[in-house]
Write a protein that holds these residues in place. Structure first.
Motif, PDB file in Angstrom:
ATOM      1  N   PRO A   1       0.809  -1.217   0.000  1.00 35.06           N
ATOM      2  CA  PRO A   1       0.000   0.000   0.000  1.00 35.06           C
ATOM      3  C   PRO A   1       0.841   1.265   0.000  1.00 35.06           C
ATOM      4  CG  PRO A   1       0.001  -1.000   2.156  1.00 35.06           C
ATOM      5  CD  PRO A   1       0.741  -1.933   1.263  1.00 35.06           C
ATOM      6  N   GLU A   2       2.079   1.172   0.447  1.00 32.88           N
ATOM      7  CA  GLU A   2       2.880   2.391   0.516  1.00 32.88           C
ATOM      8  C   GLU A   2       3.581   2.689  -0.798  1.00 32.88           C
ATOM      9  OE1 GLU A   2       4.682   1.027   3.973  1.00 32.88           O
ATOM     10  OE2 GLU A   2       2.754   1.417   4.897  1.00 32.88           O
TER      11      GLU A   2
ATOM     12  N   ARG B   1       5.970   1.346  12.104  1.00 33.49           N
ATOM     13  CA  ARG B   1       6.456  -0.026  12.024  1.00 33.49           C
ATOM     14  C   ARG B   1       6.452  -0.659  13.404  1.00 33.49           C
ATOM     15  NH1 ARG B   1       5.516   0.977   7.745  1.00 33.49           N
ATOM     16  NH2 ARG B   1       6.769   1.069   5.848  1.00 33.49           N
TER      17      ARG B   1
ATOM     18  N   SER C   1       4.413  -3.508   8.953  1.00 32.35           N
ATOM     19  CA  SER C   1       3.829  -2.197   8.709  1.00 32.35           C
ATOM     20  C   SER C   1       2.577  -2.110   9.568  1.00 32.35           C
ATOM     21  CB  SER C   1       3.466  -2.074   7.232  1.00 32.35           C
ATOM     22  OG  SER C   1       2.455  -1.118   7.073  1.00 32.35           O
TER      23      SER C   1
ATOM     24  N   THR D   1       0.052  -0.340   9.036  1.00 39.56           N
ATOM     25  CA  THR D   1      -1.174  -0.108   8.266  1.00 39.56           C
ATOM     26  C   THR D   1      -1.695  -1.404   7.682  1.00 39.56           C
ATOM     27  OG1 THR D   1       0.269   0.550   6.467  1.00 39.56           O
ATOM     28  CG2 THR D   1      -0.788   2.296   7.701  1.00 39.56           C
ATOM     29  N   SER D   2      -0.796  -2.221   7.138  1.00 38.22           N
ATOM     30  CA  SER D   2      -1.272  -3.448   6.503  1.00 38.22           C
ATOM     31  C   SER D   2      -1.016  -4.682   7.358  1.00 38.22           C
ATOM     32  CB  SER D   2      -0.573  -3.621   5.169  1.00 38.22           C
ATOM     33  OG  SER D   2       0.806  -3.822   5.376  1.00 38.22           O
TER      34      SER D   2
END
Lengths: 833, 520
Positions: free
Chosen positions: A483-484, B262, B276, B278-279
């Protein structure tokens, strides 16, 4: 059913330009070319086609300017006639009927009222002679010209192999290994020959020739790539010498001397234009990579431009210093159109193979190439016998956002295949390579299609390729998972389907994208496009499936297939049964994207016929027999910008889109209900005569000067007018005519006087004091109104200046403002008295 | 008119690990410094204020190391038995540590003797920490209790005995000064509010909890225990967000990087994984020599310190990135003169003369452009191209083959050049991306130089090598085919079972398990 005469087959592009050398007009502004049965006139400056002069019934084989009138043009044709044109107006002046086929045309300044043509010798095959034709000055449009006198016997049919030298003193002709020179005055014929040798690269047969404009020098090109320069005193048979120039590795296609004769241009298969500077020391310059083999070279009469005609129907205009200047590109002729005719949804241009490795976008309306997209991106080597990668399949997504191309290179063991997916970049307005897939199939790709779903274009786009390796593959767009990372998509294989190890030959999606039909040799299989399950199969022996397509709109439940065995079948997808079949040898099956109609072109006994039908009934709506003498390879429906009004109900199928065909000789044809006159664009009707005057530096200078003067004149005029206007103003008149002793003081009169000079709103703030600006700018409009009122008042009775004169002379600013307010008041009541 | 198109060098997608920004970032550390401690390192804590010293708790001592020092700058050794969990206060002035004997000691960084001692736990205290108001300390002990202490008076404020097993980890909220959490071997994580008498929330992790962590926002809680790292949404009442199973042994420590983007987890399986946030996918992982017990990242990710079971402290410093800037600053004036006048906007009366852009072609392209095939092949057989970019060499060979001049380019070479060519072919022919082209090349070479075989020992040896390489490759491919056949039979038997497996997955509903390849 016989087609009514109203619907005609119209040629609309792609005709061969190989009839003759192109000719520049006397001022080098226009270029004239033989294009099929027509003579085309291009503008050198803008590259557009200005005029299409039609009238010949067969191919035009020669065009020459009338040496006695540079605004006229002779053209000869295989139909045995010579026409004289006024090309500025595009009017045929005269037609001379000669009789036999005319293969080449030459005109000489020294020969009054006669031209030279090459005709086949009567009674013998493949023997040709050069004859001079007396063009009678008889009145009338159509004149017979039967007065022929033979000049040379045993010449070659190609127009490149005869040349006239030194203001028409002699004519030279080459054939095989022989060169013959004929002197008109002496009536003497000299023959020379080179000994026939065969080398590895070819034989030394003559291929073309050119004569030096001032000297006794003939340049000849040979099939082995050599150029021989013959210097001689050709009066005496034995005294001749030749020097050899050798650069071309393949045969020399054409030669041309520069106007002064100081240099020689040559071109050949290598597509390199070579400029030989001085014959003695072999200095040469090159203009490489012109795109394709050079067929003809011609020079303009003033020597500033040179033009090359290429085998792929491209015209390149080159400056005298061997700089590429312009290129006139119509429909580029490709050796083999493998991609088929595809319509770009974005530009509505026809898309097909262009120059090797390129995809050409051809604009139908302007008969010009829009652009050429380099697909293969490798240097093309112009050499016979090389197997180089070329484009074989093209598909566009419904909105033209994605383009898929397949290129392949034939190899002995296995072909080299690449599938490329291109994304349309809005910023650069061109296609950008997104994904490249090496060896998508193990064998040739036979068909490729996108799932055409207008509304779901973004994420659920699917590409299907069918291959001869017995599978069809489904390619899907995948987004990069991280996603990044910057959002990007690429394509990868999602599903591989096969059926009994048969070769997949065609694939096609239904209109709503829910079904995929793939034909495997004799069987058509229908797959669900979500789960990729095999739904049903259709088969109608004998013969392999050649084409399949789904019906559209109301007929979307039908699947049409054409087989090798000469059958056209229509299957109903709801009942899974054969609806109808017809015995028809279909070579092209093309559905109209905007209506239910499907066009089928069949090839039967030396003529092509067109059948238009709806899948729901077996009877065709429209039949056109004898569409073309040639085999029709490809056809495409191009959507019209706006539906055309068509009177007859029979031609309603032409309302939404137009049908185009490409024949074997790569001529583009269409069916049109309009007459030829209507189709011509009005813009090409008028050519300004002034424009044909050459622009010299002097005229430019003069023009500038003149323009300046005239501008000054108008400026002065304006000023004068203004002055008059101001003098007319009654306030000023009053001021000037009133005796000085009755006038108020000058400091009081000043603002009134200045106000009276105000004429427009534009310079309103100019005369105001800085601290009053904001106030005044609001007022100025009122002021000007008030002005009118004031003057009126003056004329009516007492002048306000006199009234004011009785007041105190010195007024403060505030008082002045008050005064203005008073003046603004309505005085109309006065007039009531 | 088209310009010359240079040879297309095919680029192939790189197999294996993909280079992402993360891998570049996390690889930017120098080779580690190893420091030997007296026993297993159970806690590392960075001082939150510069110069970012860090306290390492191992055996009965607390060592404080400077940023680059290999020797401790300070040592606290007033423990009779093992010390645990030395933790800095937010201002970096005080340090608190638990101990095996059950007492908690508070040290001043500058002093040696403890400022305060908190007695109350009956067994070892494995976790202590400051609440974010700086005046209170929480602790968890092996006596199953979690306590809260007042620093000024050195007294116990409240004691919670809700856990049913050892309390081994804990963490204070940075947002709320009254909230802290503790994790215990009874598989639960409990959230306490100092204002209430009992725990506010209990989360069941499923395994003995080894480490807990609160995100700076205070909304998310990470717990580690067993092989799992689980992320919980505290604000939603302790709902499981995601469960990560990327280690194959117990996860012992957790840590967030300075940006909070992180999450790092260390495990007994000798790996540190970086996720990560976010994911919740693994973006990078580090490999260490022995099982990891503790882990800490300095502010700005300058240093990664990892403590192992064998008492080794592994310190990695980030590489400085200044060198590049220096070289750029040197070039700057030259660059300025180079772009001089580039930004000039032509005025209306100016007459523009465009200068054609000169394209720089590689040497082999220049030679190919002028059709000098033999020389072009020579150019790409020169050492730098041949050794480092073999794809260029192969691309040129392919181009020559396409032009039909490969044979003449290969022919007429002397012993040295044939030797060179054959070495290249023998070495590269087995690489799948080069095989199709190099097989043709090898074929042509053997064809051309067949008559001279036997005349030179060097060339003969190279031919034998080529034969050997190809023979090996054929054997290898045969083996692979056999394996493929075996796997096909296995897959054929699997297909029936897969349908039922899919259904099971669906019934799981909310809990989503992310499983990725654990054996790197």
């Amino acid at each position: 059913m016989v087609a009514p005469a109203a619907l005609r087959v119209v040629r609309c592009g792609g005709s061969s330009l190989h009839g003759a050398r192109a000719v520049f007009s006397a001022d080098s502004k226009y270029l004239l070319c033989a294009a099929g049965d027509f003579v085309k006139m291009y503008s050198v400056a803008t590259e557009e086609t200005l005029r299409l002069m039609g009238g010949h019934a067969d191919l035009v084989t020669g065009i020459q300017l009338n040496p006695h009138n540079r605004m006229q043009l002779y053209s000869s044709s295989l139909d045995g006639s010579i026409k004289l044109w006024d090309f500025m107006d595009g009017i045929p002046i005269k037609t001379f009927t000669v009789g036999p086929k005319l293969l080449a045309l030459y005109a000489l300044a020294s020969c009054e009222d006669s031209v030279f043509v090459v005709i086949p010798k009567s009674g013998e095959r493949d023997t040709f002679q050069l004859v001079s034709v007396k063009l009678t000055k008889a009145a009338g449009q159509d004149v017979e010209a039967k007065e022929l006198s033979v000049v040379l016997d045993g010449v070659d049919a190609s127009p490149k192999r005869i040349a006239f030298g030194r203001e028409g003193e002699y004519v030279a002709s080459v054939k095989d290994v022989n060169l013959q020179v004929y002197f008109f005055k002496q009536k003497q014929l000299n023959r020379f020959s080179v000994s026939a040798t065969k080398t590895k690269s070819g034989n030394n047969h003559f291929t073309c020739m050119a004569c030096h404009p001032t000297q006794d020098c003939i340049a000849t090109g040979h099939a082995d790539g050599k150029i021989r320069l013959w210097y001689a005193n050709f009066y005496h048979r034995k005294e001749y010498t030749f020097t050899t120039l050798h650069w071309h590795h393949d045969s020399v296609m054409d030669l041309a001397f520069s106007i002064e004769g100081t240099s020689l241009l040559s071109g050949g298969v290598e597509s390199v234009l070579v400029l030989w500077h001085n014959e003695s020391d072999c200095q040469k310059d090159f203009l490489p990579r012109l795109g394709s083999a050079i067929e003809y070279i011609s020079m303009s009469s003033d020597g500033t431009l040179c033009c090359t005609l290429h085998t792929d129907n491209r015209i390149t205009i080159i400056n005298s210093n061997l700089r590429f200047s312009k290129s006139i590109q119509g429909l580029i002729k490709s050796p083999d159109i493998k991609t088929g005719l595809v319509v770009d949804p974005r530009t509505k241009a026809l898309v097909l193979n262009g120059e090797p490795g390129h995809l050409q976008f051809y604009c139908l309306r302007s008969d010009q190439q829009l652009f050429s997209l380099d697909i293969v991106q490798r240097q093309y080597i112009h050499q016979a016998g090389l197997k180089q990668a070329d484009l074989v399949k093209v598909a566009f997504s419904a909105q033209g956002k994605w383009l898929a191309t397949v290129e392949e290179r034939e190899e002995v063991t296995d072909p080299e295949l690449q599938l490329k997916l291109w994304f349309y970049d809005e910023e650069t307005q061109s296609f950008k390579l997104n994904t490249r897939i090496n060896m998508p199939h193990d064998d040739h790709i036979t068909d490729m299609c996108f799932r055409d779903m207008d509304e779901l274009e973004d994420d659920s786009l699917i590409l299907v390729t069918a291959g001869r390796d017995c599978v069809f593959k489904v390619w899907m767009m995948v987004e990069d998972t991280d996603p990044e990372a910057q959002q990007s998509v690429s394509w990868s294989c999602d599903f591989v389907g096969s059926y009994h190890n048969y070769q997949a030959t065609n694939c096609c999606f239904s209109e709503d994208g829910s079904l995929l039909a793939v034909s495997f040799e004799e069987t058509v299989t229908v797959w669900d496009s979500v789960t990729w399950d095999l739904k049903c199969t259709f088969c109608h022996p004998p013969g392999k499936i050649r084409n399949i397509c789904f019906g559209r709109l109301t007929c979307s439940k039908y699947l049409i297939g054409a087989t090798d065995g000469g059958f056209l079948c229509c299957w109903n997808l709801l009942s899974c049964a054969l609806e109808w079949s017809a015995h028809l040898n279909v070579s092209v099956l093309q559905p109209d994207p905007l209506s239910e109609h499907i066009a089928a072109v069949s090839w039967l006994s030396k003529e092509s016929s067109l059948f238009v039908f709806k899948p729901n009934e077996p009877r065709p709506i429209y039949i056109q027999r004898n569409l073309s003498k040639e085999k029709i390879q490809l056809a495409a429906f191009v959507p019209r910008d706006e539906p055309e009004m068509i009177g007859s109900e029979k031609y309603l199928w032409l309302r939404r889109s137009q049908l185009f065909f490409l024949t074997d000789t790569q001529e583009l044809m269409t069916l049109s209900a309009k007459s030829l006159e209507e189709r011509l664009t009005p813009s090409s009707k008028q050519l300004a005569v002034e424009e044909s005057l050459p622009v010299t530096p002097f005229s430019l200078l003069l023009g500038k000067h003149r323009r300046q003067r005239s501008q000054e004149g108008t400026d002065l005029g304006k000023l004068i007018v203004h002055n008059k206007h101001e003098q007319d103003s009654p306030a000023v008149k009053e001021l000037l005519h009133t005796p000085a002793h009755v006038l108020p003081s000058a400091s009081f009169l000043c603002p009134i006087f200045i106000n009276s000079l105000l004429i427009s709103k534009e310079n309103k703030s100019a005369e105001e004091v800085a601290d009053e600006v904001d106030m005044e700018s609001e007022k100025t409009e009122d002021d000007s109104d008030e002005e009118g009122e004031v003057t009126e008042m003056e004329q009516e009775d007492k002048s306000p200046t006199e009234l004011l004169g009785e007041m105190t002379c010195k007024l403060s600013k505030s008082q002045e403002k008050e005064l203005r307010k008073i003046r603004k008041m309505d005085y109309s009541w006065i007039s009531a008295f | 008119m088209a310009t010359y198109k240079p040879v297309v060098v095919q680029s192939f997608p790189k197999l294996g690990e993909r280079i992402t920004q993360d891998t570049v970032y996390w690889r930017g550390y120098k080779t580690p410094v190893q420091i030997k401690e007296f026993g297993a390192v159970n806690k590392i804590d960075f001082s939150p204020v510069p110069p970012y010293n860090y306290a390492v708790t191992a055996s009965s001592r607390i060592h404080i190391y400077g940023r680059y020092s290999q020797e401790p700058v300070k040592t606290f050794s007033r423990f009779k038995d093992a010390a645990y969990c030395a933790t800095y206060r937010d201002d970096g002035n005080l340090l608190v540590a638990g101990s095996e004997e059950g007492s908690i000691r508070l040290f001043d960084i500058s002093g040696r003797a403890p400022l305060r001692q908190f007695d109350g736990h009956t067994k070892a205290v494995h976790v202590v920490g400051f609440l974010s108001d700086k005046y209170r300390i929480f602790s968890g002990g092996d006596d199953y209790s979690s306590n809260l202490w007042d620093i000024p008076s050195a007294t116990e404020i409240v004691s919670y005995s809700e856990h049913t097993d050892y309390v081994r980890c804990g963490c204070a909220s940075k947002v709320n000064a009254d909230v802290f959490i503790t994790g215990s071997y009874d598989h639960t994580v409990k959230l306490f509010d100092a204002r209430t008498k009992s725990s506010v929330m209990t989360i069941d992790h499923g395994q003995p909890v080894e480490s807990v962590l609160l995100f700076p926002s205070g909304g998310l809680l990470v717990s580690a225990g067993g092989r799992y790292v689980k992320v919980w949404d505290v604000l939603k009442g302790g709902q499981l967000l995601v469960s990560l199973k990327n280690h194959h042994k117990t996860v012992t420590c957790l840590c967030l990087n300075s940006s909070g983007q992180r999450l790092l987890s260390g495990s007994l399986d000798r790996h540190v994984k970086i996720y990560s946030t976010t994911s919740y996918k693994v973006v990078h992982s580090f490999n260490y020599a022995t099982s990891i017990l503790s882990l800490a990242l300095s502010p700005e990710d300058e240093t990664i310190v990892v403590g192992m079971t064998n008492g080794v402290l592994n310190v990695k410093h980030r590489k400085p990135e200044e060198r590049k800037e220096k070289s750029q600053s040197k070039r700057q004036p030259a660059y300025r003169t180079y772009v001089k006048g580039r930004t000039y906007m032509p005025k209306q009366e100016d007459f523009c003369v465009s200068k054609p852009v000169k394209r720089v072609l590689r040497k082999y392209d220049k030679l190919l452009k002028s059709f000098q095939s033999s020389k072009a092949l020579d150019a790409v057989l020169e050492p730098p191209i041949r050794l480092y970019t073999p794809e260029v060499t192969v691309a040129v060979m392919q181009e020559l083959h396409r032009r039909g001049t490969l044979r003449s380019a290969l022919a007429g070479r002397d012993e040295k050049q044939i030797n060179l060519l054959l070495t290249f072919v023998a070495r590269r022919v087995i690489e799948p991306r080069f095989t199709p082209v190099l097989v043709t090349v090898a074929d042509m070479i053997t064809d051309i130089y067949q008559p001279v075989v036997g005349q030179s020992a060097i060339v003969d040896r190279q031919f034998l090598k080529l034969q050997e390489a190809i023979g090996k490759e054929i054997d290898y491919q045969e083996e692979l085919l056999e394996v493929l056949g075996m796997m096909d039979t296995l897959f054929a038997t699997f297909t029936k079972k897969r349908a039922t497996y899919l259904e099971e997955n669906k019934s799981n509903g909310l809990t989503e398990t992310i499983e990725t390849n654990t054996n790197n």
